[in-house]
Design an enzyme around this catalytic site. Structure first.
Site, PDB file in Angstrom:
ATOM      1  N   GLY A  42      31.072  28.142  57.524  1.00 15.62           N
ATOM      2  CA  GLY A  42      29.887  28.864  57.952  1.00 15.62           C
ATOM      3  C   GLY A  42      28.664  27.975  58.064  1.00 15.62           C
ATOM      4  N   ASP A  44      26.923  26.609  55.778  1.00 20.36           N
ATOM      5  CA  ASP A  44      27.024  25.460  54.872  1.00 20.36           C
ATOM      6  C   ASP A  44      27.669  24.269  55.593  1.00 20.36           C
ATOM      7  OD1 ASP A  44      26.949  24.019  52.517  1.00 20.36           O
ATOM      8  OD2 ASP A  44      28.547  25.133  51.521  1.00 20.36           O
ATOM      9  N   GLY A 134      28.069  36.500  55.576  1.00 24.32           N
ATOM     10  CA  GLY A 134      29.250  35.982  56.253  1.00 24.32           C
ATOM     11  C   GLY A 134      30.484  36.165  55.392  1.00 24.32           C
TER      12      GLY A 134
HETATM   13  P1  ADP Z   1      28.034  33.297  52.925  1.00 27.84           P
HETATM   14  O1  ADP Z   1      29.231  32.621  52.309  1.00 27.84           O
HETATM   15  O2  ADP Z   1      26.784  33.240  52.049  1.00 27.84           O
HETATM   16  O3  ADP Z   1      28.350  34.688  53.395  1.00 27.84           O
HETATM   17  P2  ADP Z   1      28.246  32.218  55.646  1.00 27.84           P
HETATM   18  O4  ADP Z   1      27.904  30.848  56.104  1.00 27.84           O
HETATM   19  O5  ADP Z   1      29.681  32.627  55.707  1.00 27.84           O
HETATM   20  O6  ADP Z   1      27.630  32.370  54.170  1.00 27.84           O
HETATM   21  O7  ADP Z   1      27.396  33.265  56.487  1.00 27.84           O
HETATM   22  C1  ADP Z   1      26.033  33.538  56.281  1.00 27.84           C
HETATM   23  C2  ADP Z   1      25.393  33.879  57.608  1.00 27.84           C
HETATM   24  O8  ADP Z   1      25.106  32.669  58.314  1.00 27.84           O
HETATM   25  C3  ADP Z   1      26.285  34.704  58.548  1.00 27.84           C
HETATM   26  O9  ADP Z   1      25.487  35.748  59.122  1.00 27.84           O
HETATM   27  C4  ADP Z   1      26.709  33.688  59.605  1.00 27.84           C
HETATM   28  O10 ADP Z   1      26.935  34.304  60.868  1.00 27.84           O
HETATM   29  C5  ADP Z   1      25.487  32.807  59.671  1.00 27.84           C
HETATM   30  N1  ADP Z   1      25.650  31.460  60.233  1.00 27.84           N
HETATM   31  C6  ADP Z   1      26.756  30.686  60.345  1.00 27.84           C
HETATM   32  N2  ADP Z   1      26.456  29.505  60.924  1.00 27.84           N
HETATM   33  C7  ADP Z   1      25.104  29.524  61.172  1.00 27.84           C
HETATM   34  C8  ADP Z   1      24.165  28.620  61.770  1.00 27.84           C
HETATM   35  N3  ADP Z   1      24.553  27.425  62.231  1.00 27.84           N
HETATM   36  N4  ADP Z   1      22.853  29.004  61.858  1.00 27.84           N
HETATM   37  C9  ADP Z   1      22.448  30.194  61.396  1.00 27.84           C
HETATM   38  N5  ADP Z   1      23.270  31.099  60.825  1.00 27.84           N
HETATM   39  C10 ADP Z   1      24.584  30.768  60.727  1.00 27.84           C
END
Ligand code: ADP
Length: 179
Positions: A42, A44, A134
């Protein structure tokens, strides 16, 4: 008397845009990390890829030093930002609904702690993702309500703009409803 260069604590402007948070030209980018601080999927993964290997090295230094057991849920910690346009990455660990972490106060703490650290860093502009919306399974509308409320409640001398950067139209619309 207070120094004339320092403004009184004030609420930031809170805004929501659709986009890739790694492209943001802000002072600090908030990362939805996991407790290990060793990267993941995601947002991260996207932040680590865009920042380059130095970000992981800095996270490893935190593990070797002040955070041997990793970063607890609801807390936040800052590193540099490697090759990102931002100066700092603020890592926070959202609650994982799939692991039974359903306390909204923990999610709110991710946003309030991230903004508290941003103040400590002297950041004027901060970009945040929808932490926990996410893989960690929280409903986007609930995340948006908690995130917007936390940002609007912030009072500081440094942070002037809080920008939620959302992936996809449904996430943006949830934040627009909350705003
Ligand atoms: P978590 O494990 O905290 O749920 P995720 O990364 O899976 O974190 O998702 C958190 C949010 O970030 C989701 O809404 C996802 O769609 C979004 N996301 C993923 N990649 C990006 C990015 N490059 N920029 C902004 N938001 C993002």
């Amino acid at each position: 008397m207070a120094p004339t260069t320092s403004r009184d604590p004030a609420p930031p402007r809170v805004e929501a845009v659709e986009g890739d948070i790694t492209r943001e030209q802000v002072d600090a980018i908030v990362n939805a990390a996991n407790s290990s601080l060793r990267g993941g999927g995601g947002v991260d993964g996207a932040i680590h890829r865009a920042a380059g290997p130095v970000l992981l090295e800095e996270c490893e230094e935190l593990r070797a030093g002040p955070l041997p057991a990793g970063l607890p849920v609801g807390q936040a910690v800052a590193t540099g930002a490697g090759q990102l346009a931002a100066s700092h990455v603020i890592h926070t660990v959202g609650p994982n609904r799939h692991a039974g972490q359903t306390n909204p106060a923990l999610l709110r703490s991710c946003f309030t702690e991230s903004l508290r650290i941003a103040e400590e860093l002297g950041a004027r502009t901060v970009a945040l993702p929808a932490v926990s919306a996410g893989v960690y399974g929280w409903d986007i509308d609930e995340v948006a309500r908690i995130a917007v409320d936390a940002a609007r409640s912030h009072r500081g001398r440094s942070v002037e703009i809080v920008r939620f950067v959302l992936f996809g139209a449904p996430a943006l619309q949830a934040f627009e409803r909350a705003l």
